[in-house]
Motif scaffolding. Structure first.
Motif, PDB file in Angstrom:
ATOM      1  N   UNK A   1       0.834  -1.201   0.000  1.00 34.66           N
ATOM      2  CA  UNK A   1       0.000   0.000   0.000  1.00 34.66           C
ATOM      3  C   UNK A   1       0.872   1.255   0.000  1.00 34.66           C
ATOM      4  N   UNK A   2       2.044   1.153   0.582  1.00 35.03           N
ATOM      5  CA  UNK A   2       2.969   2.278   0.658  1.00 35.03           C
ATOM      6  C   UNK A   2       3.329   2.799  -0.740  1.00 35.03           C
ATOM      7  N   UNK A   3       3.298   1.926  -1.728  1.00 33.67           N
ATOM      8  CA  UNK A   3       3.605   2.329  -3.107  1.00 33.67           C
ATOM      9  C   UNK A   3       2.648   3.419  -3.598  1.00 33.67           C
ATOM     10  N   UNK A   4       1.423   3.435  -3.081  1.00 30.59           N
ATOM     11  CA  UNK A   4       0.424   4.430  -3.498  1.00 30.59           C
ATOM     12  C   UNK A   4       0.599   5.759  -2.770  1.00 30.59           C
ATOM     13  N   UNK A   5       1.113   5.706  -1.534  1.00 28.26           N
ATOM     14  CA  UNK A   5       1.197   6.928  -0.732  1.00 28.26           C
ATOM     15  C   UNK A   5       2.326   6.833   0.288  1.00 28.26           C
ATOM     16  N   UNK A   6       3.576   6.817  -0.172  1.00 33.89           N
ATOM     17  CA  UNK A   6       4.697   6.641   0.772  1.00 33.89           C
ATOM     18  C   UNK A   6       4.785   7.746   1.819  1.00 33.89           C
ATOM     19  N   UNK A   7       4.483   8.993   1.453  1.00 32.16           N
ATOM     20  CA  UNK A   7       4.585  10.067   2.438  1.00 32.16           C
ATOM     21  C   UNK A   7       3.497   9.947   3.505  1.00 32.16           C
ATOM     22  N   UNK A   8       2.366   9.377   3.145  1.00 30.39           N
ATOM     23  CA  UNK A   8       1.286   9.136   4.107  1.00 30.39           C
ATOM     24  C   UNK A   8       1.724   8.091   5.137  1.00 30.39           C
ATOM     25  N   UNK A   9       2.244   6.984   4.667  1.00 28.11           N
ATOM     26  CA  UNK A   9       2.699   5.915   5.559  1.00 28.11           C
ATOM     27  C   UNK A   9       3.823   6.425   6.458  1.00 28.11           C
ATOM     28  N   UNK A  10       4.760   7.167   5.883  1.00 30.41           N
ATOM     29  CA  UNK A  10       5.890   7.681   6.659  1.00 30.41           C
ATOM     30  C   UNK A  10       5.448   8.691   7.714  1.00 30.41           C
ATOM     31  N   UNK A  11       4.419   9.483   7.396  1.00 28.34           N
ATOM     32  CA  UNK A  11       3.953  10.517   8.314  1.00 28.34           C
ATOM     33  C   UNK A  11       3.177   9.952   9.500  1.00 28.34           C
ATOM     34  N   UNK A  12       2.625   8.755   9.353  1.00 28.25           N
ATOM     35  CA  UNK A  12       1.723   8.200  10.371  1.00 28.25           C
ATOM     36  C   UNK A  12       2.081   6.757  10.723  1.00 28.25           C
ATOM     37  N   UNK A  13       3.269   6.526  11.275  1.00 27.07           N
ATOM     38  CA  UNK A  13       3.669   5.135  11.556  1.00 27.07           C
ATOM     39  C   UNK A  13       2.764   4.423  12.551  1.00 27.07           C
ATOM     40  N   UNK A  14       2.064   5.185  13.398  1.00 29.33           N
ATOM     41  CA  UNK A  14       1.168   4.552  14.368  1.00 29.33           C
ATOM     42  C   UNK A  14      -0.012   3.863  13.691  1.00 29.33           C
ATOM     43  N   UNK A  15      -0.257   4.172  12.433  1.00 29.32           N
ATOM     44  CA  UNK A  15      -1.374   3.562  11.714  1.00 29.32           C
ATOM     45  C   UNK A  15      -0.976   2.293  10.965  1.00 29.32           C
ATOM     46  N   UNK A  16       0.308   1.977  10.909  1.00 28.62           N
ATOM     47  CA  UNK A  16       0.744   0.843  10.080  1.00 28.62           C
ATOM     48  C   UNK A  16       0.165  -0.490  10.515  1.00 28.62           C
ATOM     49  N   UNK A  17       0.245  -0.805  11.788  1.00 29.05           N
ATOM     50  CA  UNK A  17      -0.281  -2.087  12.247  1.00 29.05           C
ATOM     51  C   UNK A  17      -1.801  -2.149  12.086  1.00 29.05           C
ATOM     52  N   UNK A  18      -2.554  -1.116  12.519  1.00 26.62           N
ATOM     53  CA  UNK A  18      -3.998  -1.153  12.256  1.00 26.62           C
ATOM     54  C   UNK A  18      -4.328  -1.200  10.763  1.00 26.62           C
ATOM     55  N   UNK A  19      -3.534  -0.522   9.935  1.00 21.38           N
ATOM     56  CA  UNK A  19      -3.761  -0.582   8.491  1.00 21.38           C
ATOM     57  C   UNK A  19      -3.557  -2.002   7.976  1.00 21.38           C
ATOM     58  N   UNK A  20      -2.547  -2.674   8.488  1.00 22.09           N
ATOM     59  CA  UNK A  20      -2.319  -4.069   8.112  1.00 22.09           C
ATOM     60  C   UNK A  20      -3.535  -4.923   8.477  1.00 22.09           C
ATOM     61  N   UNK A  21      -4.086  -4.703   9.674  1.00 25.83           N
ATOM     62  CA  UNK A  21      -5.273  -5.452  10.093  1.00 25.83           C
ATOM     63  C   UNK A  21      -6.461  -5.152   9.174  1.00 25.83           C
ATOM     64  N   UNK A  22      -6.617  -3.873   8.800  1.00 30.91           N
ATOM     65  CA  UNK A  22      -7.728  -3.494   7.921  1.00 30.91           C
ATOM     66  C   UNK A  22      -7.578  -4.103   6.529  1.00 30.91           C
ATOM     67  N   UNK A  23      -6.348  -4.072   5.996  1.00 32.59           N
ATOM     68  CA  UNK A  23      -6.114  -4.668   4.680  1.00 32.59           C
ATOM     69  C   UNK A  23      -6.337  -6.172   4.708  1.00 32.59           C
ATOM     70  N   UNK A  24      -5.906  -6.810   5.780  1.00 32.14           N
ATOM     71  CA  UNK A  24      -6.139  -8.246   5.939  1.00 32.14           C
ATOM     72  C   UNK A  24      -7.627  -8.552   5.990  1.00 32.14           C
ATOM     73  N   UNK A  25      -8.373  -7.742   6.753  1.00 31.87           N
ATOM     74  CA  UNK A  25      -9.818  -7.936   6.841  1.00 31.87           C
ATOM     75  C   UNK A  25     -10.467  -7.749   5.469  1.00 31.87           C
ATOM     76  N   UNK A  26     -10.015  -6.741   4.749  1.00 30.83           N
ATOM     77  CA  UNK A  26     -10.545  -6.480   3.412  1.00 30.83           C
ATOM     78  C   UNK A  26     -10.371  -7.702   2.512  1.00 30.83           C
ATOM     79  N   UNK A  27      -9.188  -8.291   2.548  1.00 31.79           N
ATOM     80  CA  UNK A  27      -8.869  -9.405   1.650  1.00 31.79           C
ATOM     81  C   UNK A  27      -9.446 -10.742   2.092  1.00 31.79           C
ATOM     82  N   UNK A  28      -9.645 -10.923   3.395  1.00 34.10           N
ATOM     83  CA  UNK A  28     -10.017 -12.262   3.873  1.00 34.10           C
ATOM     84  C   UNK A  28     -11.370 -12.348   4.573  1.00 34.10           C
ATOM     85  N   UNK A  29     -11.960 -11.197   4.914  1.00 36.04           N
ATOM     86  CA  UNK A  29     -13.171 -11.263   5.733  1.00 36.04           C
ATOM     87  C   UNK A  29     -14.351 -10.491   5.170  1.00 36.04           C
TER      88      UNK A  29
END
Length: 94
Positions: A31-59
């Motif tokens: 996902x960072x490929x789409x918005x690297x400055x967003x990911x870099x600016x908000x590292x506290x969101x990385x783990x929750x974002x991973x959970x959300x992306x996982x939920x999107x793909x599997x649930x």
């Protein structure tokens, strides 16, 4: 948001900074490929974002991802704040 949930989010963000993996590996790394400055600016969101992306793909797609995002809403405040919204729009649009 309970203190325990907040502590968990903070620990995840600290792990991301120390190990560099939550924000650069796996689904968030892709996902960072789409918005690297967003990911870099908000590292506290990385783990929750991973959970959300996982939920999107599997649930069940967007409804499942929204549920996770709402559960970790405070972690994503950085992404939609005035300093970062422009950086994060490409990712939000996906």
């Amino acid at each position: 948001e309970s203190a325990e949930e907040l502590r968990s989010i903070c620990q995840a963000a600290e792990s991301a900074r120390v190990e560099g993996n939550a924000c650069s590996d796996g689904l968030v790394g892709k996902a960072r490929a789409f918005a690297p400055t967003c990911i870099d600016a908000c590292p506290q969101a990385c783990e929750p974002l991973n959970l959300a992306l996982n939920a999107y793909l599997t649930k069940g797609g967007q409804p499942a991802a929204k549920k996770v995002i709402c559960q970790y809403e405070s972690a994503f405040e950085c992404n939609v704040g005035p300093q970062n919204i422009e950086k994060c729009l490409p990712l939000i649009a996906k």
